[in-house]
Structures are given as structure tokens and as C-alpha cells.
Enzyme design. Structure first.
Site, short mmCIF file in Angstrom:
data_model
loop_
_atom_site.label_atom_id
_atom_site.label_comp_id
_atom_site.label_asym_id
_atom_site.label_seq_id
_atom_site.Cartn_x
_atom_site.Cartn_y
_atom_site.Cartn_z
N GLY A 35 54.74 17.81 -7.69
CA GLY A 35 55.42 16.58 -7.31
C GLY A 35 56.03 16.75 -5.93
N VAL A 37 59.16 17.07 -2.95
CA VAL A 37 60.27 18.01 -2.71
C VAL A 37 61.50 17.56 -3.48
CG1 VAL A 37 61.80 18.96 -0.95
CG2 VAL A 37 59.40 18.59 -0.42
N ASP A 172 69.58 11.50 -15.97
CA ASP A 172 71.04 11.50 -16.08
C ASP A 172 71.70 10.89 -14.85
OD1 ASP A 172 69.83 13.84 -14.93
OD2 ASP A 172 71.83 14.75 -14.80
N GLY A 472 28.87 35.48 28.42
CA GLY A 472 29.93 35.74 29.40
C GLY A 472 30.42 34.43 29.98
N LEU A 473 31.44 34.52 30.83
CA LEU A 473 32.02 33.33 31.43
C LEU A 473 31.03 32.62 32.35
CD1 LEU A 473 35.49 34.81 32.47
CD2 LEU A 473 35.08 33.18 30.61
N SER A 476 29.48 34.29 35.62
CA SER A 476 29.48 35.75 35.45
C SER A 476 28.18 36.39 35.93
CB SER A 476 29.73 36.11 33.99
OG SER A 476 28.69 35.58 33.17
N LYS A 478 24.98 35.51 34.25
CA LYS A 478 24.04 35.57 33.13
C LYS A 478 22.65 35.07 33.52
CE LYS A 478 26.48 32.80 30.61
NZ LYS A 478 27.49 32.55 31.65
N SER A 546 28.33 30.87 25.20
CA SER A 546 28.54 31.15 23.76
C SER A 546 29.90 31.81 23.54
CB SER A 546 27.41 32.01 23.19
OG SER A 546 27.13 33.14 23.99
#
Length: 633
Positions: A35, A37, A172, A472-473, A476, A478, A546
């Protein structure tokens, strides 16, 4: 003659044995309290423990002292302190973690999970509800039905809990007003029917004062229904209906203590089994006959749902952990694509297309979650468009596993239809899931046997297939290294193909952007293409940023062992930014290019790449030579 009041030691021992025997054969009910809080969940459980005499004298003394220290109203005992054990819970007056408590009556044993009411800890509520037979949903009589009441009710129904008690607490504090009780019941009934809860038991209670907990209260003479504890004692257990279903037992352990014994241990998920029964092992489909049912107490003539046993089979068939033994004439479905409901439980959002571990029963497989079909609004049950799922979100999405698994729809069997998703990098449980059904395409699509296989393709090319994955960045180097590498391999009469990150986005992946989900899908597609090319016997060279380890590991898992060569082109960000021949870093710094790796999107460097190329000390020619040395020893 011995006076019965003064029993001998033998008679006392006999009484104890009789009590233990009766206690051992009591049924066990697992239930949760849930239920919003401060609806009084912990107080209610504390009251049940107190009234069922499950508190030792020293615990009671500590409880009374703690209650005085926190200054409870009117000097009463604060029953919530029995359950809220964490310091943070006592300081804040809320439940954070799931608290499990055991108690027993003359008629039944109980395990109750006190689950948190705060929205932030909804995932903990799911954990507690996953094994429960009954849910006690509490509502503060002063507040009525709240959003978290609806959320927990939706989850209770979603998780297959058939028995629901609506405990309207703190009566109550509203002077035991019948009209207030009836209005809350009517409001809840209207909502509950909309989510599939057709039957529930409403009870007006006061956890603090004890009204309608053990028996009828004089304060609610207008109420003629059951009291809470007697109702819990009489509810029919789910295990009784499980025994009427077909036999299923996931194998948790292959028991091989010596060469003369080979058994398969597990918990019977449904049905019954006896020696001589014909059974089938899934997903292989092999059949055999049950030889023995072995337990710690000796061999059995029958075992039923909910019991842990070891089966021995008459035939030596292949069966391992994670597989499922079923009745031969009533097998489970086996598939690798499903529609599911997911409850997302992690601070990091779902990434569609990313591979997660899927654990179902004792089996763990790799799984990919597709973009959600929709997210559910727990207040209105509306289906909302969604590209991902955030913390506590509930959505429907298709899931694909890397191999076929036996399953049952969650609505039929929670053990065989419920699963969790685990992040492969952090090992965090990120979601709980329920299988609806297998997708039709899962059974309509089959592998076509081909006469010319990958070995033949590679043999014709006189080379070993491989994927050289340059990561790689941006900037870089690649693509430069990839071009030099391909030229060198061509001069060696090697059959290659180069997949470049920019080039595939002009065709294959032109529909993808650069969000995290799109980056994941970009790499997944490239991985599938690279796999097909290795099947053709080629050496595949890829040049992709990637940025995420999970996706690089996903592609690695697609390939044959040893065929994936990860090459980390390690260039510092400042060096890559200085090169910036495309002007991308400048645009990213200016806020014109969002989700750019290294600026406002992270790059996760490989932990164990096969090669690391430092472009600040190596030329492209040297890098290509190093890769060839690794590729062709």
C-alpha cells in the site's frame, strides 16, 4: 496412577513430539502487506506477531523500551519497530527494504513480507510479491485510495496473486465510521475491476488498537465479515491448484555423488509425479521413465507441487541445470521470442536492443529487449507511447533470447513464466518480467539446412574467417588504420570486407540517430552483417566508435570462439579533438551536436581487448602490421 497434572519426562517428550509432528504438517501461507506510505503495514505485522505470541520476553522488553524512547502516542507499543529493522527506517518512520517475518497459529504457518510503500522502493515490493499467495493491501481510512495503492494493486494482479485482502486501516482515527469504510470499498472496487481484480475481501481494522485482527471488534458491530487472522488461516493455497496441473520440474542441480547414481534435483513447479511416469526433458525433447523419487527421508511413491525432490530416470539421456522435466504427454512450449510485461527496477533506463542476461528458473540466457509497445499508466490503465522504460515503469515489450527455452505463460505458472533481467556489466537486476506468449514468428521461422557451410566457404578462400573490430573515439584513426589494413591483406590475397561507421549509415542504418538506443541498434545490425560475412569465409574489418562495452560483447558472442579480435584504438580525447577533420568536436562543444561520444555521451574503453593501438606512438602502417601479426601468426 500418575496424576495427569504431573507428567513424567516420557509423557512430556511424547507431547513435544506430537506438537512438532503437527507443526511440521501445517500448511504454509506466504503473504505480503503493501500500500502507500504510512498506511500502517509494519504496525499491522507487528500486531500479528504480538497477538500470535511470537515475541520472546527480551524482544518485548526491548520493544517497550524503544517505544518509550520514540515517544509513541499514549505510551502504547510501537509495533512497527518489530519489523522496521534498518536504522534509516526507524529514523524516517518508513519501510525501505523488504522485511520477512515468520509466525504460526494452531492452524497454519505464515511467512509475511512487509514491503515498502514509497514509490522509490516499488522494486522491493515486486521482490516481496513474487512468491506470495495472498496480498494484504492497506489503505489509510483518512486518505482513501491513493496512486501507490493503485500501483501496488496493479502489480499484485500482474504478479498473479489470486487472493487479495483490502485492509482499511486506522478506523479508530475516523471513529469507526461505516460510511467511510463503504465509500473506500466502492472506490477501490471500481478501480480493481478495471485491472482484473474481480474479487477481494474488505476488512475494517486498526493495527494499533487490534480491531478485527484476531476476532470481531465491538467498535465495528456493523461489519459482519471475517477478521483478518481467521481469514488468513482459511484461504486456499495456490499450491493446491498447482497439484492439479500437469507435472513440471525445472532442474536446479544434476546430482552425481558417484558413478552409480545420477539424479536430477529441483522443486516441483506443478502437478504430481510417481515412479513409472513417462517424462520428457525440454528443450531437447528426449523422453524417459521415472525410476525413483529420492528425498532426504528416503524414496517416495509420489511427489507433488511445492516439494523438493531428486528424480532418477531409467534411460541415460542428456539433462542439465536449467532444463525442465515435464509429463511426456503434456509438454511445455519452447520458443526464443516472446511478448512480455516488464517492471523496470533500475535507475538506468531500458536500452532497447541491448543484450541483458535473462534468468528464468535455473536457466540463464542472453536476451534482447525490443522497443516497448507501450507503457501502462497505473492510474488510468491507459497505454502510453514509450521508447524506453524508466525506474518503476511498467510496460509491454517483445523479448528475444539467444536460444530456445521452455516456458509457460505467467498466468499459468509463475515459476516457468516469470523472469528477471540482469545488466551484463554491473550484474544488477534491472527488471522483473512476465511472459504472455511466444510470438508466432518464433514457431514459423526455422533454420534452413545448407549444403555448403561456413567451413567450405573458408576453405575455398584458404583463410580463417575473422572480425577485426576497431573501436575508439571519433578522430582516433580507426578508419585510416582499417583502410591500410585492408590494402595489406589484399596484397596477401586475403578475402576481406570493410564495414565503416559512416558508410553503413548511408544505407543499412540510415534510419538510426545517435541516441543511446539507436547506437545500440546500429552495432547490433552491424554485428549481424559481420556474422553473415564470416559465414561466407571473409575477414571482416569494422571501424566504429561503438562506445558501449555491452554491445561490443554482444557482437563477440555472435561469433565463433577466437574469431572476434577487438582492437582498441587508444587516442586521448585532446588529441582526437585536435585532429577533428570533420569539425564534429567543435559542433559538439557549441551544443550543435547532441549525444557526441567524448563530450556529452560516454565512451567505455575495453577491459580486455586483444590489441591496444596507441596512435600517439604508432603510425597507421605499424598499427596494421600489429593487427596482421595477431590475425595471421
Amino acid at each position: 496412577m500418575t496424576d495427569p497434572i504431573y507428567k513424567t519426562d516420557a509423557l512430556i517428550a511424547e507431547d513435544i513430539d506430537a506438537y512438532l509432528e503437527a507443526h511440521q504438517h501445517k500448511t504454509m501461507l506466504r503473504f505480503i502487506t503493501c500500500g502507500s506510505v504510512d498506511d500502517g503495514k509494519s504496525t499491522l505485522i507487528g500486531r500479528l506477531l504480538y497477538d500470535s505470541k511470537m515475541i520472546f520476553e527480551d524482544q518485548l522488553a526491548t520493544l517497550e523500551a524503544d517505544s518509550k524512547r520514540v515517544g509513541t502516542q499514549g505510551g502504547n507499543i510501537d509495533f512497527a519497530l518489530l519489523v522496521d529493522g534498518l536504522a534509516a527506517e526507524r529514523e524516517q518512520g518508513i519501510t525501505i527494504d523488504v522485511a520477512y517475518r515468520f509466525f504460526a497459529t494452531e492452524r497454519r504457518k505464515f511467512i509475511v513480507a512487509d514491503t515498502p510503500g514509497h514509490e522509490q522502493y516499488t522494486r522491493n515490493m515486486v521482490t516481496g510479491a513474487s512468491t506470495a499467495d495472498l496480498a494484504v493491501i492497506l489503505i489509510d481510512a483518512r486518505k482513501g485510495v491513493l496512486t501507490q495503492t493503485r500501483r501496488h494493486s496493479y502489480l499484485v494482479n500482474l504478479l498473479g496473486i489470486r487472493h487479495v485482502v483490502l485492509a482499511i486501516n486506522k478506523m479508530d482515527l475516523v471513529d469507526y465510521d461505516e460510511d467511510i469504510f463503504n465509500k473506500i470499498v466502492a472506490d477501490y472496487d471500481s478501480f480493481a475491476r478495471g485491472i482484473g481484480i474481480s474479487k477481494f475481501t474488505p476488512i475494517p481494522i486498526s493495527g494499533l488498537a487490534g480491531d478485527n485482527i484476531l476476532g470481531p471488534s465491538d467498535n465495528t458491530l456493523w461489519y459482519q465479515g471475517p477478521s483478518l487472522l481467521p481469514h488468513l488461516e482459511e484461504v486456499e493455497l495456490d499450491s493446491a491448484s498447482d497439484q492439479r496441473r500437469a507435472f513440471r520440474m525445472p532442474v536446479q542441480w544434476v546430482n552425481r555423488p558417484n558413478l552409480d547414481f545420477r539424479g536430477f534435483s529441483g522443486l516441483v513447479a506443478s502437478g504430481t509425479v510417481a515412479p513409472g511416469d513417462q517424462v520428457r526433458v525440454l528443450p531437447s525433447g528426449k523422453t524417459s521413465e521415472v525410476a525413483r523419487i529420492v528425498t532426504l527421508d528416503g524414496d517416495r511413491d509420489e511427489a507433488v507441487a511445492g516439494e523438493s525432490i531428486t528424480l532418477t530416470l531409467k534411460d541415460e539421456i542428456d539433462c542439465s541445470r536449467g532444463q525442465v522435466i515435464v509429463a511426456a504427454q503434456s509438454p511445455l512450449e519452447v520458443a526464443d521470442q516472446f511478448e512480455t510485461t516488464l517492471v523496470w527496477m533500475d535507475d538506468s533506463s531500458l536500452v532497447p536492443g541491448r543484450a541483458y542476461w535473462l534468468k528464468i528458473g535455473a536457466q540463464t540466457v542472453s536476451a534482447t529487449v525490443h522497443q516497448p509497445k507501450y507503457e501502462v499508466d497505473v492510474n488510468t490503465q491507459d497505454h502510453l507511447a514509450a521508447k524506453t522504460l524508466d525506474l518503476n515503469a511498467i510496460g509491454v515489450a517483445n523479448v528475444t533470447t539467444d536460444r530456445e527455452i521452455p516456458f509457460a505463460p505467467y498466468s499459468e505458472n509463475r515459476d516457468l513464466g516469470g523472469f528477471i533481467l540482469i545488466d551484463k556489466l554491473t550484474n544488477r537486476t534491472v527488471a522483473a518480467g512476465m511472459i504472455h506468449f511466444a510470438l508466432r514468428r518464433a514457431s514459423n521461422i526455422h533454420w534452413q539446412a545448407l549444403e555448403i557451410g561456413r567451413e567450405a566457404h573458408a576453405s575455398m578462400k584458404n583463410q580463417k574467417p575473422a572480425v577485426v573490430w576497431l573501436t575508439g573515439l571519433s578522430g582516433s584513426g580507426k578508419s585510416t588504420i582499417a583502410n591500410v589494413l585492408e590494402k595489406k591483406l589484399a596484397r596477401m590475397n586475403r578475402h576481406t570486407f570493410l564495414l565503416d561507421g559512416d558508410n553503413v549509415r548511408h544505407g543499412l542504418n540510415k534510419d538510426l540517430g545517435f541516441t543511446e538506443a539507436d547506437r545500440v541498434e546500429n552495432i547490433r545490425r552491424v554485428g549481424e552483417v559481420a556474422k553473415l560475412m564470416t559465414d561466407a569465409g571473409l575477414i571482416v574489418i569494422t571501424a566504429f566508435i561503438s562506445p558501449f562495452r555491452a554491445e561490443r560483447d554482444m557482437v563477440r558472442s555472435m561469433m565463433q570462439p577466437g574469431e572476434f579480435v577487438e582492437v582498441f584504438v587508444d587516442t586521448p580525447l585532446e588529441v582526437a579533438e585536435e585532429r577533428d577533420v570533420k569539425g564534429l568536436y567543435a559542433k559538439a562543444r557549441a551544443g550543435q551536436l547532441k549525444n557526441f561520444t567524448g563530450i556529452d555521451s560516454p565512451y567505455e574503453a575495453p577491459d580486455n581487448a586483444e590489441l591496444r593501438i596507441d596512435t600517439t606512438t604508432m603510425t597507421a602502417e605499424e598499427a596494421a602490421d600489429a593487427i596482421i601479426d595477431r590475425l595471421i601468426p
